[in-house]
Write a protein that holds these residues in place. Structure first.
Motif, PDB file in Angstrom:
ATOM      1  N   CYS A   1       0.848  -1.070  -0.104  1.00  0.00           N
ATOM      2  CA  CYS A   1      -0.008  -0.028   0.198  1.00  0.00           C
ATOM      3  C   CYS A   1       0.965   1.130  -0.041  1.00  0.00           C
ATOM      4  N   VAL A   2       1.667   1.147   0.792  1.00  0.00           N
ATOM      5  CA  VAL A   2       2.764   2.485   0.758  1.00  0.00           C
ATOM      6  C   VAL A   2       3.504   2.617  -0.559  1.00  0.00           C
ATOM      7  N   ALA A   3       3.873   1.609  -1.192  1.00  0.00           N
ATOM      8  CA  ALA A   3       4.603   1.700  -2.429  1.00  0.00           C
ATOM      9  C   ALA A   3       3.529   2.315  -3.383  1.00  0.00           C
ATOM     10  N   ALA A   4       2.356   1.870  -3.414  1.00  0.00           N
ATOM     11  CA  ALA A   4       1.262   2.372  -4.206  1.00  0.00           C
ATOM     12  C   ALA A   4       1.151   4.069  -4.054  1.00  0.00           C
ATOM     13  N   ARG A   5       1.326   4.167  -2.811  1.00  0.00           N
ATOM     14  CA  ARG A   5       1.167   5.882  -2.540  1.00  0.00           C
ATOM     15  C   ARG A   5       2.156   6.633  -3.351  1.00  0.00           C
ATOM     16  N   LYS A   6       3.341   5.983  -3.591  1.00  0.00           N
ATOM     17  CA  LYS A   6       4.434   6.549  -4.179  1.00  0.00           C
ATOM     18  C   LYS A   6       4.578   6.421  -5.709  1.00  0.00           C
ATOM     19  N   PHE A   7       3.958   5.524  -6.277  1.00  0.00           N
ATOM     20  CA  PHE A   7       3.994   5.250  -7.826  1.00  0.00           C
ATOM     21  C   PHE A   7       2.571   5.191  -8.425  1.00  0.00           C
ATOM     22  N   ARG A   8       2.075   6.224  -9.188  1.00  0.00           N
ATOM     23  CA  ARG A   8       0.874   6.163  -9.824  1.00  0.00           C
ATOM     24  C   ARG A   8       0.781   5.150 -10.901  1.00  0.00           C
ATOM     25  N   ASN A   9       1.961   4.717 -11.225  1.00  0.00           N
ATOM     26  CA  ASN A   9       1.849   3.503 -12.206  1.00  0.00           C
ATOM     27  C   ASN A   9       1.819   2.096 -11.742  1.00  0.00           C
ATOM     28  N   LEU A  10       1.393   1.940 -10.456  1.00  0.00           N
ATOM     29  CA  LEU A  10       1.183   0.743  -9.775  1.00  0.00           C
ATOM     30  C   LEU A  10      -0.185   0.874  -9.326  1.00  0.00           C
ATOM     31  N   LEU A  11      -1.042  -0.050  -9.523  1.00  0.00           N
ATOM     32  CA  LEU A  11      -2.232  -0.502  -9.125  1.00  0.00           C
ATOM     33  C   LEU A  11      -2.471  -1.673  -8.334  1.00  0.00           C
ATOM     34  N   VAL A  12      -2.724  -1.695  -7.057  1.00  0.00           N
ATOM     35  CA  VAL A  12      -2.878  -2.769  -6.167  1.00  0.00           C
ATOM     36  C   VAL A  12      -4.493  -3.410  -6.444  1.00  0.00           C
ATOM     37  N   PHE A  13      -4.260  -4.821  -6.451  1.00  0.00           N
ATOM     38  CA  PHE A  13      -5.399  -5.540  -6.732  1.00  0.00           C
ATOM     39  C   PHE A  13      -5.622  -6.631  -5.882  1.00  0.00           C
ATOM     40  N   GLY A  14      -6.924  -7.089  -5.298  1.00  0.00           N
ATOM     41  CA  GLY A  14      -7.466  -8.277  -4.907  1.00  0.00           C
ATOM     42  C   GLY A  14      -6.799  -8.817  -3.468  1.00  0.00           C
ATOM     43  N   CYS A  15      -7.364  -9.740  -3.132  1.00  0.00           N
ATOM     44  CA  CYS A  15      -6.962 -10.462  -1.691  1.00  0.00           C
ATOM     45  C   CYS A  15      -6.754 -11.877  -2.449  1.00  0.00           C
ATOM     46  N   TRP A  16      -5.463 -12.244  -2.590  1.00  0.00           N
ATOM     47  CA  TRP A  16      -5.107 -13.285  -3.400  1.00  0.00           C
ATOM     48  C   TRP A  16      -5.165 -14.520  -2.524  1.00  0.00           C
ATOM     49  N   TRP A  17      -5.931 -15.735  -3.074  1.00  0.00           N
ATOM     50  CA  TRP A  17      -5.364 -17.136  -2.657  1.00  0.00           C
ATOM     51  C   TRP A  17      -5.966 -17.245  -0.981  1.00  0.00           C
ATOM     52  N   PHE A  18      -4.812 -17.522  -0.361  1.00  0.00           N
ATOM     53  CA  PHE A  18      -4.967 -17.714   1.220  1.00  0.00           C
ATOM     54  C   PHE A  18      -5.622 -16.510   1.793  1.00  0.00           C
ATOM     55  N   LEU A  19      -5.288 -15.254   1.263  1.00  0.00           N
ATOM     56  CA  LEU A  19      -5.831 -14.118   1.977  1.00  0.00           C
ATOM     57  C   LEU A  19      -7.355 -13.910   1.645  1.00  0.00           C
ATOM     58  N   ASN A  20      -8.114 -14.638   0.671  1.00  0.00           N
ATOM     59  CA  ASN A  20      -9.372 -14.572   0.447  1.00  0.00           C
ATOM     60  C   ASN A  20     -10.032 -15.176   1.411  1.00  0.00           C
ATOM     61  N   ASN A  21     -10.210 -14.699   2.771  1.00  0.00           N
ATOM     62  CA  ASN A  21     -10.876 -14.956   3.926  1.00  0.00           C
ATOM     63  C   ASN A  21     -11.361 -13.951   4.372  1.00  0.00           C
ATOM     64  N   PRO A  22     -12.597 -13.754   5.043  1.00  0.00           N
ATOM     65  CA  PRO A  22     -13.350 -12.523   5.545  1.00  0.00           C
ATOM     66  C   PRO A  22     -12.603 -11.781   6.317  1.00  0.00           C
ATOM     67  N   SER A  23     -11.795 -12.397   7.367  1.00  0.00           N
ATOM     68  CA  SER A  23     -11.243 -11.510   8.157  1.00  0.00           C
ATOM     69  C   SER A  23     -10.111 -10.798   7.576  1.00  0.00           C
ATOM     70  N   LEU A  24      -9.467 -11.441   6.634  1.00  0.00           N
ATOM     71  CA  LEU A  24      -8.180 -10.654   6.062  1.00  0.00           C
ATOM     72  C   LEU A  24      -8.735  -9.851   4.966  1.00  0.00           C
ATOM     73  N   ILE A  25      -9.555 -10.295   4.213  1.00  0.00           N
ATOM     74  CA  ILE A  25     -10.084  -9.424   3.114  1.00  0.00           C
ATOM     75  C   ILE A  25     -10.878  -7.967   3.933  1.00  0.00           C
ATOM     76  N   GLU A  26     -11.356  -7.968   5.038  1.00  0.00           N
ATOM     77  CA  GLU A  26     -11.721  -6.788   5.754  1.00  0.00           C
ATOM     78  C   GLU A  26     -10.615  -6.006   6.207  1.00  0.00           C
ATOM     79  N   GLU A  27      -9.700  -6.814   6.821  1.00  0.00           N
ATOM     80  CA  GLU A  27      -8.204  -5.826   7.054  1.00  0.00           C
ATOM     81  C   GLU A  27      -7.742  -5.364   5.977  1.00  0.00           C
ATOM     82  N   MET A  28      -7.462  -5.877   4.980  1.00  0.00           N
ATOM     83  CA  MET A  28      -6.738  -5.493   3.742  1.00  0.00           C
ATOM     84  C   MET A  28      -7.502  -4.332   3.246  1.00  0.00           C
ATOM     85  N   THR A  29      -8.966  -4.526   3.132  1.00  0.00           N
ATOM     86  CA  THR A  29      -9.691  -3.177   2.312  1.00  0.00           C
ATOM     87  C   THR A  29      -9.683  -2.146   3.243  1.00  0.00           C
ATOM     88  N   ARG A  30      -9.715  -2.235   4.558  1.00  0.00           N
ATOM     89  CA  ARG A  30      -9.889  -1.046   5.578  1.00  0.00           C
ATOM     90  C   ARG A  30      -8.355  -0.126   5.316  1.00  0.00           C
TER      91      ARG A  30
END
Length: 416
Positions: free
Chosen positions: A310-339
């Motif tokens: 996330c911090v890297a994406a604040r510095k580089f507009r040519n970087l687009l962060v996407f998704g909660c991939w694979w083992f991160l696709n669990n509700p508690s982690l999706i919520e934490e990452m989305t916030r």
């Protein structure tokens, strides 16, 4: 309409999120052109590799015995183990139940054979339409690997396509196993050698351009190990900088890096045997800084990498962060990452993709994620509403359309 209180806000957020038509930017689904590569139906859903790994924690059979079973026998074993003998509250199990419920089946019956009956008179074409409608998915991005013979045959043959299914050129074999796969390129008429001479690099670029012409992909993608580093003295690093980067820029086809997978930690589980490791964000920062006119889509597999990303994406507009991939696709982690992403990056992210390998999974992955994202959005809008800021319903709809697809299409069209 101007939102006056949290009651109106809750209704407006839920309505916008429920109604938005999604662009799912990363799946492992296929058009019907690819035949049996498009997985669908309850037996495929129940034998998804997440559930295989869970089942093998309980059953007293060997891996070889499991793999020797038919698909239906595997599904019967998994259903009995995870849904009958244990309560199915893991996210993968809950996902199966959500799919069946959304399709209107009687979940309380617990009858796998009855669920199978639902699919017997359904064509794959009918089911694609049904799933996309129920999931609220307008279009999706496939994963297309020219090194897979069955896929390659389709692309070189009578591929007709489906406008709802967009291609993505998968390039893992070039980057992660050049010492093996250069021979494949040679077989296909490219004058390459294991040593990365200037002529070999030129031929790799020709290979990439040929497949971009053939597929018209929305991006090039690679699943990469935790040890992925650029720059370094390796074939992978040189191919990235001297082939992927220039072709990506010239053809305006972003490079999507999915970083952090440890392949076949348990090889006996086959596709279910991969694991996760923490990666070095420095490579992402290096590529974004050195190649500011290139576009990079990035998701990382380790939870420990998410704040740095996330911090890297604040510095580089040519970087687009996407998704909660694979083992991160669990509700508690999706919520934490989305916030965290909304707090650091506002609406300039793609909070989720499905990573679906079975068509049916689009239903549960988007149903579950919509709710979590709506909850986080409600909290964030509530925070600014409390300051006296005016929030309008059409502004909420605007933001929701961006994070569920608009940001992706805008990023593809931008020039840096």
């Amino acid at each position: 309409m101007v939102i006056r209180n949290t009651y109106e806000l809750r209704k407006a957020v839920d309505k916008a999120v429920d109604n938005v038509q999604v662009t799912d930017i990363h799946t492992h689904l296929f058009t019907t052109d690819f035949g049996d590569l498009l997985l669908w139906g309850v037996d495929e859903l129940v034998t998804y590799h997440y559930l295989i790994a869970e089942t093998m924690r309980w059953v007293d059979i060997s891996y070889d015995e499991y793999w020797a079973m038919s698909k239906q026998e595997q599904a019967d074993l998994i259903w009995d183990t995870l849904f009958i003998k244990n309560s199915p509250y893991s996210e993968a199990c809950r996902g199966v139940l959500t799919v069946l419920e959304k399709l209107g089946l009687d979940i309380a019956s617990r009858d796998l054979n009855a669920f199978r009956e639902y699919f017997k008179n359904m064509t794959v074409e009918q089911y694609i339409d049904k799933v996309l409608e129920v999931a609220g998915v307008k279009n999706l991005v496939m994963t297309n690997d020219p090194f897979e013979d069955s896929e390659r045959k389709t692309w070189l043959g009578n591929y007709k396509g489906d406008e709802r299914f967009k291609a993505a050129l998968r390039i893992d074999p070039l980057l992660n196993a050049w010492d093996i796969n250069y021979k494949r390129l040679k077989e296909w008429g490219y004058d390459v050698y294991q040593e990365l001479t200037e002529s070999t690099l030129k031929e790799i670029r020709r290979f990439l351009n040929d497949w971009i012409d053939r597929m018209n992909p929305v991006y090039m993608a690679a699943s990469l190990p935790p040890a992925f580093v650029v720059p370094e003295d390796s074939a992978r690093s040189r191919i990235v900088e001297e082939c992927i980067i220039p072709v990506s820029r010239e053809r305006n086809v972003p490079f999507a890096m999915m970083i952090g997978v440890k392949k076949l930690t348990n090889p006996y589980l086959r596709v279910a045997g991969d694991s996760v490791g923490k990666s070095d964000i420095s490579t992402v920062e290096y590529l974004c800084a050195k190649y500011p006119k290139n576009k990079f889509l990035v998701t990382m597999l380790a939870r420990e990498n998410q704040h740095e990303l996330c911090v890297a994406a604040r510095k580089f507009r040519n970087l687009l962060v996407f998704g909660c991939w694979w083992f991160l696709n669990n509700p508690s982690l999706i919520e934490e990452m989305t916030r965290m992403r909304f707090e650091l990056l506002g609406p300039s992210v793609i909070p989720q993709h499905s990573d679906a390998r079975v068509l049916d999974q689009l239903i549960y992955k988007w149903s579950h994620s919509r709710k979590i994202i709506a909850d986080v959005l409600f909290d964030k809008y509530s925070d600014i509403l409390a300051t006296g800021w005016i929030i309008k319903e059409d502004e909420i709809i605007r933001d929701v359309e961006k994070i569920f697809g608009g940001n992706f299409w805008s990023f593809l069209e931008r020039q840096f």
